[in-house]
Design an enzyme around this catalytic site. Sequence first.
Site, PDB file in Angstrom:
ATOM      1  CG  ASP A   1      -1.803   1.190   1.319  1.00  0.00           C
ATOM      2  OD1 ASP A   1      -2.396   1.555   0.288  1.00  0.00           O
ATOM      3  OD2 ASP A   1      -1.897   1.782   2.400  1.00  0.00           O
TER       4      ASP A   1
ATOM      5  CG  ASP B   1      -1.581   7.683   0.553  1.00  0.00           C
ATOM      6  OD1 ASP B   1      -0.714   8.561   0.566  1.00  0.00           O
ATOM      7  OD2 ASP B   1      -2.297   7.435  -0.435  1.00  0.00           O
TER       8      ASP B   1
END
Length: 232
Positions: A23, A25
């Site tokens: 991922d 953020d």
Amino acid sequence: MKGNTLSGHKETENTPIRGVIFDMDGLLLDSESLAIDALIQAGRDLGHDVPESFCRRMVGVPADGCRKLVLETYGTDFPTEAFFALQEKHLRDFVNNDRLTLKKGVLPLLDLLDTLGLPRAIATSSSRPRATHHLARVGLADRFHAIITRDDVTNGKPDPEPYLTAARHIGVDPAFCLALEDSPSGARAAQAANIRVIIIPDLITPPQDVCDKALAVVDDLTSIPAYITPQA
């Protein structure tokens, strides 16, 4: 529970890891708090008090899901498009003013993957322009073999499409991938893709059902090398 492999995953623990999907953020970038600050400021610009508690509900949620949440909460009279346009402006300003930093352990982990020759991708709920800008600002733009954004898929997280797309782009079967996630929505997306996931919580504590299906829940990325090279 943090820092330990969870029970019930002995077979998958021994399956080789041939690719890693990150991922972005809250996992690679310490950006979620900046995004929340930008949402709050955008609300103020428009004369609305948008509380932090509400903004946290948008963590890890794709833009279309965030718009739906705002409309459901504030109604159709709320200036939704202006709100998110202002948020994007404020967030970009924060990043350009060097407020964006890497999460602990990012560079050593990427260096290890280079040494091991393991392909890696990003599967993010952010847009292509945001992802490109943020990764360039922190010097990570060239450290991944594929970057899959919300603009590249039909269905965002928690749908498995972002992870399945990322796995396909790095040429690794999902069964041999490892996903690294901070949000419940992202973890559910990886789990739906039948990809092992390690959760590194950021602003949101994942619910028990998500943790129960995870390979592990750890404090930061410095714990990840032990899962990639368990013999070390």
